[in-house]
Design a protein around this motif. Structure first.
Motif, short mmCIF file in Angstrom:
data_model
loop_
_atom_site.label_atom_id
_atom_site.label_comp_id
_atom_site.label_asym_id
_atom_site.label_seq_id
_atom_site.Cartn_x
_atom_site.Cartn_y
_atom_site.Cartn_z
N ALA A 172 -7.33 -0.98 -2.06
CA ALA A 172 -5.94 -0.97 -2.50
C ALA A 172 -5.32 -0.65 -1.47
N ALA A 173 -5.23 0.02 -0.41
CA ALA A 173 -4.45 0.06 0.63
C ALA A 173 -3.96 -1.29 1.31
N GLY A 174 -4.87 -1.96 1.48
CA GLY A 174 -4.47 -3.36 1.92
C GLY A 174 -3.70 -4.15 0.92
N ILE A 175 -4.03 -4.23 -0.33
CA ILE A 175 -3.32 -4.76 -1.48
C ILE A 175 -1.71 -4.43 -1.63
N VAL A 176 -1.53 -2.96 -1.68
CA VAL A 176 -0.38 -2.56 -1.52
C VAL A 176 0.55 -2.72 -0.34
N SER A 210 -9.45 -9.72 2.79
CA SER A 210 -8.94 -10.87 1.86
C SER A 210 -7.92 -10.04 1.04
N SER A 211 -7.52 -8.84 1.28
CA SER A 211 -6.56 -8.22 0.31
C SER A 211 -4.93 -8.53 0.85
N MET A 212 -5.02 -9.34 1.97
CA MET A 212 -3.72 -9.61 2.29
C MET A 212 -3.23 -10.57 1.44
N GLY A 213 -4.24 -11.65 1.18
CA GLY A 213 -3.89 -12.67 0.41
C GLY A 213 -3.75 -12.41 -1.14
N ILE A 214 -4.67 -11.49 -1.51
CA ILE A 214 -4.69 -11.23 -2.85
C ILE A 214 -3.37 -10.29 -3.29
N GLY A 215 -3.08 -9.61 -2.31
CA GLY A 215 -1.79 -8.75 -2.73
C GLY A 215 -0.50 -9.86 -2.65
N GLY A 216 -0.64 -10.64 -1.79
CA GLY A 216 0.47 -11.86 -1.61
C GLY A 216 0.76 -12.41 -2.94
N ALA A 217 -0.67 -12.98 -3.46
CA ALA A 217 -0.74 -13.86 -4.78
C ALA A 217 -0.16 -13.12 -5.74
N ILE A 237 6.66 0.44 -5.27
CA ILE A 237 5.65 0.17 -4.13
C ILE A 237 5.52 1.47 -3.37
N GLY A 238 6.64 2.14 -3.21
CA GLY A 238 6.59 3.62 -2.50
C GLY A 238 5.82 4.55 -3.21
N VAL A 239 5.75 4.53 -4.65
CA VAL A 239 4.92 5.56 -5.20
C VAL A 239 3.51 5.05 -5.07
N ALA A 240 3.01 3.71 -5.31
CA ALA A 240 1.78 3.32 -5.20
C ALA A 240 1.23 3.62 -3.61
N ALA A 241 2.25 3.77 -2.60
CA ALA A 241 1.53 3.96 -1.24
C ALA A 241 1.46 5.38 -1.15
N ALA A 242 2.21 5.95 -1.82
CA ALA A 242 2.19 7.54 -1.83
C ALA A 242 0.64 7.92 -2.37
N ILE A 243 0.27 7.35 -3.43
CA ILE A 243 -0.93 7.52 -4.14
C ILE A 243 -1.89 7.21 -3.07
N VAL A 244 -1.94 6.10 -2.50
CA VAL A 244 -2.93 5.46 -1.77
C VAL A 244 -3.14 6.50 -0.51
N GLY A 245 -2.22 6.90 -0.11
CA GLY A 245 -2.08 7.91 1.19
C GLY A 245 -2.96 9.17 0.80
N VAL A 246 -2.66 9.62 -0.33
CA VAL A 246 -3.45 10.72 -0.92
C VAL A 246 -4.82 10.38 -0.91
N ALA A 247 -5.29 9.25 -1.56
CA ALA A 247 -6.66 8.86 -1.55
C ALA A 247 -7.27 8.67 -0.50
N ILE A 248 -6.70 7.93 0.57
CA ILE A 248 -7.14 7.94 2.12
C ILE A 248 -7.41 9.40 2.62
N TRP A 249 -6.58 10.36 2.47
CA TRP A 249 -6.82 11.66 2.89
C TRP A 249 -7.87 12.39 2.06
N ARG A 250 -8.17 12.04 0.98
CA ARG A 250 -9.22 12.72 0.32
C ARG A 250 -10.50 12.16 0.32
N VAL A 251 -10.59 10.79 0.33
CA VAL A 251 -11.86 9.94 0.28
C VAL A 251 -12.43 9.34 1.38
#
Length: 499
Positions: free
Chosen positions: A32-36, A155-162, A184-198
């Motif tokens: 998810a981080a890569g796609i964002v 491959s998340s780079m290509g997935i997010g791009g497409a 995209i800022g909100v999505a990144a914040a959610i991902v940041g919290v997920a990285i910290w927790r998971v």
């Protein structure tokens, strides 16, 4: 820095959940981080033509909104990789996501082009998240899970791009463009919290030498000069003093940087490691794969949006075009487990070789389809024929996406299986930089070809059908060269198939 106690894979994956559930969460969060991050690269595509009007400035000035993200990402990715090897990958993931979030907010609030460029530059600092995530997966996942997870993350780079183009086009058409950056800022914040927790902590054992600041500055100066030459050469003029001066500066700085790195006991990038046949050939192939990844996005969207009355256009809106090309990204995702299986059985060298052939087939199919479109007489608009052409293009692009997905899984497997544990993130970051150089070269070369083969229609200069086909054939040939280079990688790399 004082060494932190090493956390083993088993401890990290069983701290609070069942290991299988924990593994799935780790992969999901990093993917998810890569796609964002990759979504941010395509956010501005639907509004490129409107940017000069939005910010009341020239198209030349607004082009920096695209260029600055590339430049900052190219410079920061290998630097963040080295810092991650020294101080921990999870720590650097969290550090990288913060400026990305701030940059998204700055872009959403931007009232002038300078503020927008600053925000996009901050977003570029998040580009290192994908190679950092790949290196972390290699560290913490069980061996049997790592291959497919790394392929998916890569491959998340290509997935997010497409996926980004149709989403951004829809939002831009029906809402304020600033919503794109708030989202995209909100999505990144959610991902940041997920990285910290998971994400588990997997600390390095420490380094006796400090960070190579001079090496980082030298690499930054050299890369900026080189990428500016490639990305702005057509605008400045390939024979202009500015273009030649930038190229000369890049060559001198990078040569001096390489000389300095070879004499450092703890360099930013160990050039001796990058000179190993496996690493060197993989990086060369990565430049070519990066070229093929971007070229399709430069060619097919234009054909789809050109008026059908031309005889070779397909008359699609921005949203329609985005929906037609989105499955290419899904193809990248779909082959992640297949690529990991091939790499596990035959070695990632074989996977990378196959990927080059599959990409070439995809480009060849698109070239044939566009040649067939060219047989329509100008003004002949047959909705059924256009629909079938779009369906055939979709199939060909999915084939190309599958090839790129195979490559994205094989390249990090080859790199990380051939470098010391203390250099995995830095080496993977450098490999990501090689792909970025390929995409930059693609934009320049395809741009030159399409600009040279044009026609005047109703007062507008547009590429000819032959120009698109030549661009596709160039990309097809480059994919085949990548396959040949991959086949030349020493076979001892087979041991790196999965881990």
């Amino acid at each position: 820095m004082t060494a932190t106690a090493d956390v083993t894979t088993e401890e990290a994956l069983t701290d609070s959940l069942d290991p299988r559930a924990k593994t799935g969460l780790v992969v999901a969060v990093l993917a998810a981080a890569g796609i964002v991050v990759s979504l941010a690269q395509t956010l501005v595509v639907p509004i490129i033509a409107s940017l000069p009007e939005i910010f009341a400035t020239s198209a030349s000035n607004t082009s920096w909104i695209i260029t600055v993200t590339l430049l900052v990402g190219a410079v920061s990715t290998p630097v963040m990789g080295r810092l991650a090897d020294m101080y921990g990958k999870k720590r650097m993931l969290l550090i990288a996501i913060i400026p990305f979030i701030v940059g998204s907010v700055v872009c959403a609030l931007a009232g002038d082009v300078v503020t927008m460029i600053i925000g996009r530059g901050l977003q570029g600092l998040g580009s290192g998240i994908i190679p950092l995530g790949i290196a972390l997966l290699h560290d913490v996942l069980p061996k049997e899970k790592a291959g497919g997870a790394i392929a998916l993350m890569s491959s998340s780079m290509g997935i997010g791009g497409a996926l980004g183009i149709p989403i951004a086009a829809a939002v831009a058409q029906f809402a304020d463009w600033r919503v794109l950056f708030w989202a995209i800022g909100v999505a990144a914040a959610i991902v940041g919290v997920a990285i910290w927790r998971v994400i588990p902590v997997h600390e390095p054992k420490g380094h006796a030498h400090g960070f190579d600041f001079l090496g980082a500055v030298g690499l930054a100066v050299g890369l900026v000069a080189l990428l500016l030459t490639v990305s702005k050469g057509a605008e400045w003029g390939w024979g202009s003093a500015l273009t030649i001066g930038c190229f000369a500066a890049a060559a001198l700085v990078l040569l001096a940087w390489g000389w300095y790195q070879l004499r450092r006991s703890a360099p930013l990038i160990d050039l001796r490691t990058t000179a190993k046949p496996v690493v060197l050939l993989t990086n060369i192939a990565s430049v070519l794969i990066g070229f093929t990844m971007y070229a399709m996005n430069l060619i097919v969207p234009q054909v789809m949006q050109l008026p059908a009355e031309l005889g070779y256009g397909l008359g699609q809106s921005m949203i329609q075009m985005g929906l037609w090309i989105a499955p290419m990204g899904l193809g990248m995702m779909a082959v992640s487990n297949l690529g990991a299986w091939i790499s596990r059985i035959r070695g990632p060298k074989v996977t990378l070789t196959i990927s080059g052939v599959v990409i070439a087939i995809g480009y060849g199919l698109v070239a044939i389809i566009l040649a067939t479109i060219g047989t329509r007489a100008p003004g002949d608009v047959d909705p059924t024929a256009i629909l079938w052409t779009l369906i055939l293009l979709l199939v060909a692009m999915v084939v190309t996406g599958c090839g790129i997905g195979l490559a994205f899984g094989a390249m990090p497997a080859l790199i990380m299986g051939s470098v010391p544990a203390s250099e995995k993130a830095a080496a993977n970051g450098f490999n990501s930089l090689m792909r970025s150089l390929g995409t930059t070269a693609s934009a320049a070369i395809i741009g030159v070809v399409l600009a040279a083969m044009v026609q005047n229609v109703g007062g507008h200069v547009i590429p000819t059908q032959a120009g698109f086909i030549v661009s596709l054939l160039i990309s097809c040939g480059i994919a085949l060269v990548a396959a040949v280079i991959a086949a030349a990688i020493p076979t001892k790399a087979k041991g790196a198939a999965a881990h």
